[in-house]
Scaffold this motif. Structure first.
Motif, PDB file in Angstrom:
ATOM      1  N   ALA A 251      18.239 -15.100  11.223  1.00 23.12           N
ATOM      2  CA  ALA A 251      17.738 -13.732  11.419  1.00 23.12           C
ATOM      3  C   ALA A 251      16.259 -13.638  11.048  1.00 23.12           C
ATOM      4  CB  ALA A 251      18.563 -12.752  10.587  1.00 23.12           C
ATOM      5  N   ALA A 252      15.875 -14.290   9.941  1.00 23.79           N
ATOM      6  CA  ALA A 252      14.460 -14.265   9.553  1.00 23.79           C
ATOM      7  C   ALA A 252      13.593 -14.972  10.591  1.00 23.79           C
ATOM      8  CB  ALA A 252      14.285 -14.927   8.182  1.00 23.79           C
ATOM      9  N   LYS A 253      14.097 -16.105  11.108  1.00 23.18           N
ATOM     10  CA  LYS A 253      13.353 -16.814  12.154  1.00 23.18           C
ATOM     11  C   LYS A 253      13.234 -15.971  13.415  1.00 23.18           C
ATOM     12  CE  LYS A 253      13.310 -21.180  14.694  1.00 23.18           C
ATOM     13  NZ  LYS A 253      14.037 -22.467  14.919  1.00 23.18           N
ATOM     14  N   TYR A 254      14.325 -15.276  13.790  1.00 19.45           N
ATOM     15  CA  TYR A 254      14.281 -14.413  14.971  1.00 19.45           C
ATOM     16  C   TYR A 254      13.272 -13.283  14.786  1.00 19.45           C
ATOM     17  CZ  TYR A 254      15.767 -10.806  18.244  1.00 19.45           C
ATOM     18  OH  TYR A 254      15.776  -9.833  19.203  1.00 19.45           O
ATOM     19  N   ARG A 255      13.307 -12.647  13.603  1.00 22.68           N
ATOM     20  CA  ARG A 255      12.357 -11.561  13.355  1.00 22.68           C
ATOM     21  C   ARG A 255      10.913 -12.077  13.371  1.00 22.68           C
ATOM     22  NH1 ARG A 255      16.527  -9.971   9.693  1.00 22.68           N
ATOM     23  NH2 ARG A 255      15.512 -11.144   8.020  1.00 22.68           N
ATOM     24  N   ARG A 256      10.717 -13.296  12.804  1.00 21.40           N
ATOM     25  CA  ARG A 256       9.369 -13.865  12.814  1.00 21.40           C
ATOM     26  C   ARG A 256       8.906 -14.171  14.246  1.00 21.40           C
ATOM     27  NH1 ARG A 256      10.493 -17.522   9.728  1.00 21.40           N
ATOM     28  NH2 ARG A 256      10.719 -19.296  11.131  1.00 21.40           N
ATOM     29  N   LEU A 257       9.810 -14.723  15.065  1.00 19.17           N
ATOM     30  CA  LEU A 257       9.446 -15.016  16.453  1.00 19.17           C
ATOM     31  C   LEU A 257       9.148 -13.738  17.229  1.00 19.17           C
ATOM     32  CD1 LEU A 257      12.009 -17.854  17.319  1.00 19.17           C
ATOM     33  CD2 LEU A 257       9.562 -18.086  16.865  1.00 19.17           C
ATOM     34  N   VAL A 258       9.963 -12.694  16.999  1.00 15.25           N
ATOM     35  CA  VAL A 258       9.720 -11.417  17.690  1.00 15.25           C
ATOM     36  C   VAL A 258       8.381 -10.827  17.256  1.00 15.25           C
ATOM     37  CG1 VAL A 258      10.541  -9.051  17.925  1.00 15.25           C
ATOM     38  CG2 VAL A 258      12.153 -10.954  18.079  1.00 15.25           C
ATOM     39  N   ALA A 259       8.095 -10.906  15.940  1.00 16.22           N
ATOM     40  CA  ALA A 259       6.814 -10.371  15.460  1.00 16.22           C
ATOM     41  C   ALA A 259       5.643 -11.169  16.025  1.00 16.22           C
ATOM     42  CB  ALA A 259       6.789 -10.399  13.932  1.00 16.22           C
ATOM     43  N   ASN A 260       5.792 -12.501  16.058  1.00 17.08           N
ATOM     44  CA  ASN A 260       4.714 -13.314  16.638  1.00 17.08           C
ATOM     45  C   ASN A 260       4.526 -13.023  18.110  1.00 17.08           C
ATOM     46  OD1 ASN A 260       4.429 -14.480  14.148  1.00 17.08           O
ATOM     47  ND2 ASN A 260       5.620 -16.310  14.639  1.00 17.08           N
ATOM     48  N   ARG A 261       5.647 -12.816  18.816  1.00 15.14           N
ATOM     49  CA  ARG A 261       5.559 -12.506  20.242  1.00 15.14           C
ATOM     50  C   ARG A 261       4.858 -11.167  20.472  1.00 15.14           C
ATOM     51  NH1 ARG A 261       5.338 -15.241  24.919  1.00 15.14           N
ATOM     52  NH2 ARG A 261       6.069 -13.953  26.655  1.00 15.14           N
ATOM     53  N   LYS A 262       5.226 -10.176  19.663  1.00 14.61           N
ATOM     54  CA  LYS A 262       4.569  -8.874  19.810  1.00 14.61           C
ATOM     55  C   LYS A 262       3.091  -8.960  19.451  1.00 14.61           C
ATOM     56  CE  LYS A 262       8.682  -6.039  18.982  1.00 14.61           C
ATOM     57  NZ  LYS A 262       9.304  -5.008  18.096  1.00 14.61           N
TER      58      LYS A 262
END
Length: 679
Positions: A251-262
């Motif tokens: 979940a932390a990795k997913y949130r980090r990837l989403v934040a990096n993508r945004k």
């Protein structure tokens, strides 16, 4: 009669040897060798040199080699020729059976060469020195009848020859322990009567105290002692913890990837907005040649769109009228752009002249002893400052009397500059203006003053100590004007120097040069980041990028057919190889980022697309076939690394630009180094 060695070749490769007398017949030999293989002699065939030997033939009548050894091929008859009895299995030559019944011969023949080179045959007798192993013990299996005997082996030297003091040998694999009884140092005893007369003393050294604990039932005791259930519980909870930790990390990795993508999308949107604002500012206030070329390109695009609209809506005389109106509008637009271009060119020329005069008048400066800055003001720098002040006075607008006084002063100064090549012309122009101002009430002397300013500027730059370096010159084949080589256009695909820069840029269509320059800078920046070894990306020029985009890739992405020029990029086709015109692909910026995630694009893209890319690469290789030699020279000399992003650029802060679109005379240039941005 003598004993000889006979070799039998079985199955074409395996060889067995026996010793026979040379007076034996082939039938006797078959009988002996058949008994060893458990095969009847009538089924055996002996061949020598692909020829079968008859049974009545003697061994001495056959051929032997140089060492006196007889060699035969031992084979079986064909099954068709065998007359097998009922239930009899076909025979076979099994070497396992042979070696089980084989005993080493008592003697063998050995051939030895003597000193004279003659071969001598010696019979060597073999003695069997194998020990006879005694019977130790064993047993017989009643079910299978197999006997199992205890093994016998030698155990090494005698024990009387070994130094076994504190030595434990693994040969015996035994160790003898001895016990010894000792008395305790102190003991406490209790008195216990046995039979009324005898008393028993019991030692208290081994006594211990038992304290009762909390009472528990049998079920509680069994539940406490159920270790397997506890182990299962611990394992289940530990697996649950591992799963929970994995889900938390995922979940932390997913949130980090989403934040990096945004953040990446926001950065790209901000860069796109900045690029649009920069383009709009360049269109409103053009300053460089690329800005004006972009305006001409916009006019050309507008003209093409209008022609398509007229061709779709009008026919006949109406179409001709609309085309004439369109032509008038185009002329007006181009005239307006050219007027602004002349104004900017004049302003930039004055600005460059002012900076040049300031540079010529600066004293020489260096750092001396103890970091002291030393200024050396030469005569030529003082002369340049003095003449620059006069040049500024000549450009000011004053009344007639002040102008006459200034011209008289200029004439006196000019008499000291007789070595100037255009001295006569400049002196004549000043005298002519004086005569016009003295003998006429109104006269237009602007043309005279422009020519005076040009010659006076050349006078400031003139130095009698430094001869003028004319250099090599050449005539342009288009405008027929002789110009130095630095004013000729140099391109990667040209064969000779024939067209000057002015004529070359007149021939090509007006395009957005800034976009092609941005594509070239993106290629060079990416190649530097990837530590490339080739120099193709640093040898190419903006015109070559225009040719690759327009002529080879037809100004659109090969995947999405996007034709917006500002979104196109030229990434590597195979990211493991250096960039070159035949190792690139035209994609948009987002498609290029996704393309670099592929290890082998030939296995991902459609075969038709891969074939089309290969055809485009063939066209690029044919167009830039001469570039390999130039690139090799740049790589060997190491000059390619100083091309492109290492250059310094002179830019101006936005607040120093007036509304007219060109810098004022008080604007100071700021030298900034272009930073490498790794996206």
């Amino acid at each position: 009669e003598e004993n000889v060695t006979v070799k039998f070749r079985v199955d074409g490769s395996r060889i067995v040897a026996q010793v026979y007398t040379n007076r034996l017949s082939i039938a006797d030999i078959k009988k002996d060798i058949g008994s060893k293989f458990e095969v009847k002699p009538k089924y055996l065939v002996l061949k020598q040199n692909e020829r079968e030997i008859p049974n009545r033939c003697l061994l001495a009548q056959t051929d032997s080699n140089q060492f006196g050894i007889y060699e035969f091929d031992l084979e079986l008859l064909d099954i068709a020729e065998m007359y097998l009895e009922d239930g009899e299995e076909p025979p076979k030559l099994d070497l396992n059976i042979y070696y089980n019944k084989y005993h080493m011969p008592d003697f063998i023949t050995v051939n030895i060469e003597d000193e004279e080179g003659k071969t001598k045959t010696i019979v060597v007798e073999i003695l069997n020195k194998a020990i006879i192993k005694p019977f130790l013990c064993g047993y017989r299996d009643k079910a299978t009848g197999i006997e199992y005997l205890d093994a016998f082996t030698q155990t090494g030297p005698y024990f009387d020859k070994m130094k076994f003091d504190r030595f434990i040998s693994r040969d015996t694999q035994t160790y003898e322990f001895k016990g010894k009884e000792i008395d305790t140092a102190h003991e406490q005893s209790t008195q216990c009567f046995q039979d009324g007369n005898n008393v028993l003393y019991v030692a208290a050294a081994a006594d211990y105290t038992i304290t009762p604990g909390k009472y528990q039932t049998y079920a509680q005791k069994m539940r406490r002692e159920n270790k397997l259930a506890k182990i299962i519980l611990i394992q289940r909870n530990f697996r649950r913890y591992l799963l929970w930790r994995f889900m938390q990390n995922a979940a932390a990795k997913y949130r980090r990837l989403v934040a990096n993508r945004k953040a990446e999308e926001a950065r790209l949107e901000a860069e796109a907005e900045k690029r649009i604002k920069r383009i709009e500012l360049a269109k409103q206030f053009p300053q460089t040649k690329d800005d004006f070329e972009m305006l001409y390109g916009e006019v050309q695009k507008w003209k093409i769109a209008e022609l398509k609209r007229i061709a779709r809506l009008y026919e006949g005389p109406a179409r001709i009228a609309e085309v004439n109106v369109l032509l008038d509008k185009e002329i007006q637009l181009r005239n307006g752009i050219e007027k602004q271009r002349v104004i900017v060119r004049k302003a930039m020329e004055d600005f460059r002249n002012e900076k040049m005069l300031t540079k010529l008048g600066e004293p020489i400066t260096w750092v001396g002893y103890k970091d002291n800055i030393i200024h050396l003001d030469l005569l030529r720098t003082q002369r340049a400052r003095f003449l620059s002040e006069v040049y500024k006075d000549m450009q000011r607008k004053v009344n007639r009397s002040d102008r006459l006084e200034l011209l008289a002063k200029v004439k006196r100064i000019l008499l000291d500059e007789r070595e100037y090549p255009d001295f006569g012309e400049l002196f004549d122009l000043i005298q002519r203006e004086i005569n016009l101002l003295l003998h006429t009430k109104y006269c237009d002397v602007e043309i005279l003053r422009k020519r005076q300013n040009i010659l006076w500027l050349e006078l400031i730059k003139f130095s009698k100590d430094k001869p003028s370096d004319l250099g090599e010159k050449r005539m342009c084949e288009v405008c027929k004007v002789v110009k130095p080589y630095n004013q000729f256009a140099l391109r990667t695909r040209q064969n000779n120097v024939d067209t000057c820069k002015r004529c070359y840029y007149i021939k090509i269509a007006s395009t957005d040069n800034k976009t092609y320059a941005a594509i070239l800078r993106a290629i060079q920046r990416d190649e530097r980041k990837r530590r490339c070894n080739a120099s193709f990306a640093f040898v190419l020029q903006m015109d070559d990028i225009r040719y690759i985009i327009d002529q080879i890739w037809h100004s659109h992405s090969i995947l999405s057919k996007n034709a917006v020029l500002s979104n196109l990029r030229l990434p590597r086709w195979l990211k493991g190889e250096d960039w070159s015109p035949w190792n690139c692909i035209c994609l948009t910026e987002s498609e290029a980022r996704d393309h670099y995630r592929l290890d082998d694009p030939t296995t991902v893209y459609d075969p038709k697309l891969v074939l089309e890319v290969g055809n485009r690469h063939m066209l690029a290789r044919a167009a830039f076939h001469k570039m390999s030699e130039v690139a090799t020279e740049f790589v060997e000399t190491g000059q390619w690394f100083h091309v492109g992003l290492n250059k310094q650029r002179t830019v101006f802060p936005p607040d120093e630009y007036p509304r007219s679109g060109f810098p004022s005379k008080s604007a100071n240039p700021v030298v900034l180094k272009e930073k490498k941005k790794c996206n």
